[in-house]
Write an enzyme that holds these catalytic residues in place. Structure first.
Site, PDB file in Angstrom:
ATOM      1  N   SER A 190      -6.560  -1.671  -0.686  1.00  0.00           N
ATOM      2  CA  SER A 190      -6.184  -0.963  -1.916  1.00  0.00           C
ATOM      3  C   SER A 190      -7.246  -0.184  -2.621  1.00  0.00           C
ATOM      4  CB  SER A 190      -5.335  -2.057  -2.802  1.00  0.00           C
ATOM      5  OG  SER A 190      -6.253  -3.032  -3.114  1.00  0.00           O
ATOM      6  N   ASP A 194     -13.999 -12.298 -12.365  1.00  0.00           N
ATOM      7  CA  ASP A 194     -12.620 -12.951 -12.633  1.00  0.00           C
ATOM      8  C   ASP A 194     -11.596 -12.071 -12.824  1.00  0.00           C
ATOM      9  OD1 ASP A 194     -10.811 -15.372 -12.154  1.00  0.00           O
ATOM     10  OD2 ASP A 194     -10.545 -14.755 -14.411  1.00  0.00           O
ATOM     11  N   HIS A 217       0.872  -1.223  -0.019  1.00  0.00           N
ATOM     12  CA  HIS A 217      -0.138  -0.179  -0.005  1.00  0.00           C
ATOM     13  C   HIS A 217       0.848   1.352  -0.042  1.00  0.00           C
ATOM     14  CE1 HIS A 217      -3.520  -2.487   1.733  1.00  0.00           C
ATOM     15  NE2 HIS A 217      -3.390  -2.610   0.348  1.00  0.00           N
ATOM     16  N   GLU A 260     -13.351  -8.154  -7.946  1.00  0.00           N
ATOM     17  CA  GLU A 260     -13.452  -9.130  -6.870  1.00  0.00           C
ATOM     18  C   GLU A 260     -14.236 -10.517  -7.075  1.00  0.00           C
ATOM     19  OE1 GLU A 260     -11.495  -9.736  -3.794  1.00  0.00           O
ATOM     20  OE2 GLU A 260     -12.840 -11.197  -3.587  1.00  0.00           O
ATOM     21  N   ASP A 320      -3.053  -8.193  -7.603  1.00  0.00           N
ATOM     22  CA  ASP A 320      -2.696  -8.489  -6.162  1.00  0.00           C
ATOM     23  C   ASP A 320      -3.228 -10.113  -5.734  1.00  0.00           C
ATOM     24  OD1 ASP A 320      -2.086  -8.501  -3.474  1.00  0.00           O
ATOM     25  OD2 ASP A 320      -3.465  -7.040  -3.008  1.00  0.00           O
TER      26      ASP A 320
HETATM   27  C1  LIG Z   1      -4.644 -10.105  -1.393  1.00  0.00           C
HETATM   28  S1  LIG Z   1      -6.244  -9.842  -1.626  1.00  0.00           S
HETATM   29  C2  LIG Z   1      -6.567  -8.409  -2.016  1.00  0.00           C
HETATM   30  C3  LIG Z   1      -6.200  -7.468  -1.194  1.00  0.00           C
HETATM   31  C4  LIG Z   1      -6.505  -5.927  -1.605  1.00  0.00           C
HETATM   32  N1  LIG Z   1      -5.840  -5.627  -3.159  1.00  0.00           N
HETATM   33  C5  LIG Z   1      -5.742  -5.059  -0.899  1.00  0.00           C
HETATM   34  O1  LIG Z   1      -4.585  -4.829  -1.104  1.00  0.00           O
HETATM   35  O2  LIG Z   1      -6.437  -4.424   0.082  1.00  0.00           O
HETATM   36  C6  LIG Z   1      -6.947 -11.162  -2.740  1.00  0.00           C
HETATM   37  C7  LIG Z   1      -8.040 -10.880  -3.076  1.00  0.00           C
HETATM   38  O3  LIG Z   1      -8.282 -11.719  -4.416  1.00  0.00           O
HETATM   39  C8  LIG Z   1      -9.718 -12.369  -4.521  1.00  0.00           C
HETATM   40  N2  LIG Z   1      -9.516 -13.331  -5.546  1.00  0.00           N
HETATM   41  C9  LIG Z   1      -9.032 -14.572  -5.433  1.00  0.00           C
HETATM   42  N3  LIG Z   1      -8.958 -15.134  -6.834  1.00  0.00           N
HETATM   43  C10 LIG Z   1      -9.558 -13.986  -7.656  1.00  0.00           C
HETATM   44  C11 LIG Z   1     -10.101 -13.919  -8.820  1.00  0.00           C
HETATM   45  N4  LIG Z   1      -9.588 -15.060  -9.754  1.00  0.00           N
HETATM   46  N5  LIG Z   1     -10.498 -12.910  -9.412  1.00  0.00           N
HETATM   47  C12 LIG Z   1     -10.906 -11.772  -8.517  1.00  0.00           C
HETATM   48  N6  LIG Z   1     -10.519 -11.785  -7.368  1.00  0.00           N
HETATM   49  C13 LIG Z   1     -10.086 -12.905  -6.874  1.00  0.00           C
HETATM   50  C14 LIG Z   1      -9.732 -12.722  -3.121  1.00  0.00           C
HETATM   51  O4  LIG Z   1     -11.009 -12.949  -2.643  1.00  0.00           O
HETATM   52  C15 LIG Z   1      -9.236 -11.798  -2.205  1.00  0.00           C
HETATM   53  O5  LIG Z   1     -10.139 -10.936  -1.706  1.00  0.00           O
END
Ligand SMILES: C[S@@+](CC[C@H](N)C(=O)[O-])C[C@H]1O[C@@H](n2cnc3c(N)ncnc32)[C@H](O)[C@@H]1O
Length: 272
Positions: free
Chosen positions: A91, A134, A18, A109, A155
Site C-alpha cells: 500500500s 504503534d 489495493h 509500521e 490495515d
Molecule cells: C496486513 S499488513 C500491512 C500491509 C500493507 N498495508 C499493504 O497493504 O501492503 C499489517 C502490518 O501491520 C504491522 N503491525 C502490526 N501491529 C501493528 C501496530 N500496532 N502498529 C503498526 N504496525 C503494526 C505488521 O507488522 C504488518 O506489517
C-alpha cells in the site's frame, strides 16, 4: 508480532484492498486541494514474490499473478501501477506512486525489519514520512493533518482476538478528530458472526456515511479459512460506490473459484 505480510502479499484479499485503495485516492484527487494519506499498518512497502516466504504460501498465484494474466478495464489503474513499480507493491508504494507534488504520505509500521525496509525505500523522499510506531497511538498523534483533506488506511493483521472491537472503537474516535477525513479499514471474512458484530458496532457508534465493499470467494462458514475480505469506507468520495462495484465484479470474475456463496457486494452500513 508474528504476522509477516511477505507470506500473504499479492493474495486475493491484498489485491482487493489495493484496487479499491487506488480508486479511493484517485477519487479524492479529483479536487485540486492537497491530500494527506496515513497508512497506519504499512508493512515493508514492496515484496519479492520469488522469495522464500511468498513461494512457501503461493498465495499470489491465485491473486495478483492471475490478475496480471487476465486484465480488465476496471482494474487497469491498479494493474498498471503493479506492472510499472517492479517488485510487487504494498500500500505505501502504490500511494506514493499516485501522490501529486503537494500531497503527503505518512506510514507507520511496528515490526522493526519492515519499518527499516520502509525507511530505506523512502529515504530522501520529502513527500513521505516513515514512523516506527504503534498504529493506534499514531492515529491520535498524526490526525488531523494540516491538509484539510485526507485518506487513512487502517490495515491491521487481525492477530489479536479483539481486533474488530479495537478497529470499531478507533474509527469512532478518529472520525471525531478528523470529521472530513476518508477512512478505509480492511477486515478479514472468515465466518459471518464477527463481521456482523463489527458492522453493527460501527452502525451503533453513530458513524455516518459508511460503506462496506466485500469480496467473498465462498460462503463464510469455515473460521479457519480466509473466505473473503472487506474494506469499510467512512465518508466515501463522491462516485466511489459506483466505481468500486465494477472493480469488485472484475476481481470476482478473475479470482473467484465458482464456489457456493461467492459474491462482490457493496452494502451501506450507515447513511449520510
Ligand atoms: C496486513 S499488513 C500491512 C500491509 C500493507 N498495508 C499493504 O497493504 O501492503 C499489517 C502490518 O501491520 C504491522 N503491525 C502490526 N501491529 C501493528 C501496530 N500496532 N502498529 C503498526 N504496525 C503494526 C505488521 O507488522 C504488518 O506489517
Amino acid at each position: 508480532m508474528n504476522y509477516r505480510h511477505a507470506f500473504h502479499a499479492g493474495n486475493f484479499a491484498d489485491c482487493t484492498k489495493h484496487a479499491l485503495l487506488v480508486a479511493l485516492l484517485a477519487a479524492l484527487q479529483r479536487k485540486l486541494a492537497p491530500v494527506f494519506v496515513l497508512d497506519t499498518h504499512a508493512g515493508a512497502g514492496r515484496y519479492d514474490l520469488e522469495d522464500i516466504a511468498a513461494r512457501r504460501t503461493q498465495e499470489a498465484q491465485s491473486g495478483i499473478l492471475r490478475l496480471l494474466d487476465s486484465p480488465a478495464a476496471a482494474l487497469e489503474p491498479y494493474l498498471a501501477l503493479v506492472r510499472a513499480l517492479g517488485l510487487y507493491p504494498g500500500s505505501p508504494l502504490l500511494v506514493r506512486a499516485l501522490l501529486r507534488p503537494d500531497d503527503r504520505l505518512a506510514c507507520c509500521e511496528l515490526h522493526p525489519d519492515d519499518a527499516a525496509a520502509l525507511r530505506r525505500l523512502f529515504a530522501r523522499d520529502p513527500q513521505v514520512a516513515v514512523h516506527h510506531r504503534d498504529a493506534w497511538e499514531a492515529l491520535g498523534a498524526l490526525l488531523p493533518p494540516k491538509q484539510k483533506r485526507g485518506l487513512v488506511l487502517i490495515d491491521p493483521p487481525f492477530e489479536a482476538a479483539d481486533e474488530f472491537a479495537r478497529l470499531a472503537a478507533a474509527l469512532t474516535a478518529v472520525q471525531r478528530r478528523f470529521p472530513q477525513g476518508v477512512f478505509a479499514a480492511w477486515y478479514p471474512i472468515k465466518h459471518r458472526a464477527p463481521v456482523r458484530a463489527f458492522l453493527t458496532a460501527v452502525r451503533e457508534s453513530g458513524l455516518r456515511d459508511v460503506l462496506a465493499a466485500e469480496l467473498l470467494l465462498r460462503e463464510p462458514l469455515d473460521p479457519a479459512r480466509l473466505n473473503g475480505s472487506g474494506l469499510l469506507v467512512v465518508n466515501p468520495p463522491y462516485c466511489f460506490e459506483a466505481e468500486a462495484q465494477p472493480i469488485l465484479d472484475a476481481l470476482l470474475e478473475r479470482l473467484g473459484i465458482r464456489e457456493a456463496g461467492e459474491g462482490a457486494v457493496i452494502t451501506r452500513v450507515a447513511d449520510e
